[in-house]
Scaffold this motif. Structure first.
Motif, PDB file in Angstrom:
ATOM      1  N   LEU A  68       0.805  -1.224   0.000  1.00 22.24           N
ATOM      2  CA  LEU A  68       0.000   0.000   0.000  1.00 22.24           C
ATOM      3  C   LEU A  68       0.838   1.274   0.000  1.00 22.24           C
ATOM      4  N   ALA A  69       2.167   1.149   0.072  1.00 24.37           N
ATOM      5  CA  ALA A  69       3.015   2.343   0.122  1.00 24.37           C
ATOM      6  C   ALA A  69       2.765   3.308  -1.037  1.00 24.37           C
ATOM      7  N   PRO A  70       2.631   2.833  -2.283  1.00 21.37           N
ATOM      8  CA  PRO A  70       2.323   3.786  -3.370  1.00 21.37           C
ATOM      9  C   PRO A  70       1.015   4.530  -3.157  1.00 21.37           C
ATOM     10  N   THR A  71       0.018   3.839  -2.570  1.00 26.44           N
ATOM     11  CA  THR A  71      -1.259   4.498  -2.304  1.00 26.44           C
ATOM     12  C   THR A  71      -1.113   5.526  -1.189  1.00 26.44           C
ATOM     13  N   PHE A  72      -0.325   5.214  -0.164  1.00 22.87           N
ATOM     14  CA  PHE A  72      -0.040   6.210   0.867  1.00 22.87           C
ATOM     15  C   PHE A  72       0.567   7.459   0.226  1.00 22.87           C
ATOM     16  N   MET A 147      -2.270   7.716  16.363  1.00 20.84           N
ATOM     17  CA  MET A 147      -1.616   6.441  16.656  1.00 20.84           C
ATOM     18  C   MET A 147      -2.658   5.333  16.745  1.00 20.84           C
ATOM     19  N   PHE A 148      -2.308   4.189  16.219  1.00 18.17           N
ATOM     20  CA  PHE A 148      -3.111   2.983  16.381  1.00 18.17           C
ATOM     21  C   PHE A 148      -2.256   1.985  17.163  1.00 18.17           C
ATOM     22  N   VAL A 149      -2.567   1.812  18.426  1.00 19.77           N
ATOM     23  CA  VAL A 149      -1.762   0.997  19.334  1.00 19.77           C
ATOM     24  C   VAL A 149      -2.524  -0.288  19.651  1.00 19.77           C
ATOM     25  N   GLU A 150      -1.844  -1.407  19.515  1.00 20.46           N
ATOM     26  CA  GLU A 150      -2.492  -2.678  19.804  1.00 20.46           C
ATOM     27  C   GLU A 150      -2.861  -2.777  21.289  1.00 20.46           C
ATOM     28  N   PRO A 151      -3.964  -3.440  21.609  1.00 16.70           N
ATOM     29  CA  PRO A 151      -4.394  -3.552  23.012  1.00 16.70           C
ATOM     30  C   PRO A 151      -3.404  -4.368  23.824  1.00 16.70           C
ATOM     31  N   GLU A 152      -3.361  -4.077  25.110  1.00 16.83           N
ATOM     32  CA  GLU A 152      -2.474  -4.814  26.007  1.00 16.83           C
ATOM     33  C   GLU A 152      -3.124  -6.146  26.353  1.00 16.83           C
ATOM     34  N   GLU A 153      -2.872  -7.116  25.489  1.00 16.63           N
ATOM     35  CA  GLU A 153      -3.397  -8.463  25.650  1.00 16.63           C
ATOM     36  C   GLU A 153      -2.238  -9.454  25.576  1.00 16.63           C
ATOM     37  N   PRO A 154      -2.428 -10.658  26.097  1.00 25.53           N
ATOM     38  CA  PRO A 154      -1.362 -11.659  25.998  1.00 25.53           C
ATOM     39  C   PRO A 154      -1.015 -11.959  24.544  1.00 25.53           C
ATOM     40  N   GLY A 155       0.237 -12.364  24.323  1.00 26.51           N
ATOM     41  CA  GLY A 155       0.668 -12.725  22.989  1.00 26.51           C
ATOM     42  C   GLY A 155       1.056 -11.518  22.171  1.00 26.51           C
ATOM     43  N   ASP A 156       0.726 -11.560  20.897  1.00 27.77           N
ATOM     44  CA  ASP A 156       1.112 -10.502  19.955  1.00 27.77           C
ATOM     45  C   ASP A 156      -0.120 -10.038  19.192  1.00 27.77           C
ATOM     46  N   PRO A 157      -0.998  -9.241  19.837  1.00 26.89           N
ATOM     47  CA  PRO A 157      -2.231  -8.827  19.158  1.00 26.89           C
ATOM     48  C   PRO A 157      -1.950  -8.008  17.906  1.00 26.89           C
ATOM     49  N   PHE A 158      -2.765  -8.230  16.883  1.00 22.04           N
ATOM     50  CA  PHE A 158      -2.626  -7.512  15.609  1.00 22.04           C
ATOM     51  C   PHE A 158      -4.024  -7.196  15.109  1.00 22.04           C
ATOM     52  N   LYS A 159      -4.582  -6.090  15.639  1.00 23.72           N
ATOM     53  CA  LYS A 159      -5.973  -5.752  15.372  1.00 23.72           C
ATOM     54  C   LYS A 159      -6.164  -4.373  14.755  1.00 23.72           C
ATOM     55  N   VAL A 160      -5.279  -3.406  15.073  1.00 20.37           N
ATOM     56  CA  VAL A 160      -5.532  -2.024  14.665  1.00 20.37           C
ATOM     57  C   VAL A 160      -4.343  -1.343  13.994  1.00 20.37           C
ATOM     58  N   SER A 161      -3.168  -1.948  14.047  1.00 15.03           N
ATOM     59  CA  SER A 161      -1.977  -1.264  13.527  1.00 15.03           C
ATOM     60  C   SER A 161      -1.660  -1.647  12.090  1.00 15.03           C
ATOM     61  N   ASP A 162      -2.596  -2.275  11.409  1.00 11.76           N
ATOM     62  CA  ASP A 162      -2.390  -2.731  10.038  1.00 11.76           C
ATOM     63  C   ASP A 162      -2.389  -1.559   9.057  1.00 11.76           C
ATOM     64  N   ALA A 163      -1.884  -1.811   7.873  1.00 11.92           N
ATOM     65  CA  ALA A 163      -1.754  -0.766   6.860  1.00 11.92           C
ATOM     66  C   ALA A 163      -3.096  -0.218   6.410  1.00 11.92           C
ATOM     67  N   ASP A 164      -4.085  -1.083   6.270  1.00 12.08           N
ATOM     68  CA  ASP A 164      -5.392  -0.632   5.788  1.00 12.08           C
ATOM     69  C   ASP A 164      -6.041   0.342   6.760  1.00 12.08           C
TER      70      ASP A 164
END
Length: 253
Positions: A68-72, A147-164
């Motif tokens: 998505l970098a070209p679109t950015f 800023m889109f910061v991932e929630p403080e949950e166990p493991g490696d959450p990936f819910k909001v910091s994505d490119a889209d």
């Protein structure tokens, strides 16, 4: 559960912090850039992640930002930057092995920038030491706008910091690039024609060469066809080289 450092606030509309000097490797050479040069007078999309070569970072987070970098950039972003608390050699090798030609891969080896952003986290339980929490942000002229910061949950959450998510914050109507794949075989003149048509039109595509041993079965299963090339766009079958030409004409109209 890992807790982020609290040395800096994570609220938006604040400066990225005191100047930090980054050292990185490019073309097997040492280079440096300061955070002022990186951010001031520019609009920068940043994403940060726990580490190079880790599963989610390599399979999803980095490739999609690269795609998505070209679109950015079409929407006013000067540069897309990936920051990770890894040493410069690791980041250089990760860049060579992954889809990241459109992303500036920036090591924060000592974690200085990540700490002042309040995103440094202790992952000693995984034998990682201190790493970055996963987040993304839009920086305008040295000021964090969002800023889109991932929630403080166990493991490696990936819910909001994505490119889209970051792109749609920047412009909710941004047109994402088509995902194009072309099934081909070596020595096929019609495949060569289709590739030239796409290249001349500036369309980025993934070529999938099919070996002779599985070609017929693969074509039948994937495209319900017996010949190559076969082009797919966003998961939909377009067809052979003539169909590619027709699709390009329609795209231009």
């Amino acid at each position: 559960m890992c807790k982020r450092a609290r040395h800096a606030p994570t609220d938006p509309r604040r400066p990225v912090g005191p100047p930090v000097q980054f050292r990185y490797r490019s073309g097997n050479e040492w280079k440096e850039i300061g955070s002022d040069a990186l951010f001031k007078g520019r609009t920068v999309a940043v994403f940060s992640l726990p580490g190079a070569f880790t599963p989610t970072c390599s399979s999803t987070h980095l490739p999609r930002f690269n795609e998505l970098a070209p679109t950015f950039k079409e929407n006013g972003v000067d540069e897309v930057v990936c920051i990770a608390v890894n040493d410069p050699f690791v980041m250089e090798e990760w860049a060579k092995s992954r889809e990241c030609d459109n992303v500036f891969m920036l090591p924060d080896g000592n974690g200085a920038f990540t700490e002042q952003m309040g995103m440094l986290v202790d992952k000693s339980d995984l034998n990682f030491g201190k790493r970055s929490w996963r987040y993304s942000m839009l920086v305008r002229d040295g000021v964090v706008e969002k800023m889109f910061v991932e929630p403080e949950e166990p493991g490696d959450p990936f819910k909001v910091s994505d490119a889209d998510t970051l792109l749609h914050y920047l412009n909710k109507n941004a047109h994402e690039p088509d995902q194009v794949a072309l099934l081909t075989r070596e020595g096929c003149p019609f495949c060569a024609k289709a590739k030239k048509l796409l290249d001349d039109a500036g369309v980025t595509y993934a070529e999938v060469p099919l070996p002779h041993s599985i070609r017929t079965r693969a074509l039948g299963a994937i495209a319900k066809a017996q010949t190559v090339p076969q082009m797919f766009v966003n998961g939909e079958l377009v067809g052979d080289s003539d169909a590619v030409e027709a699709w390009l004409k329609q795209r231009r109209s």
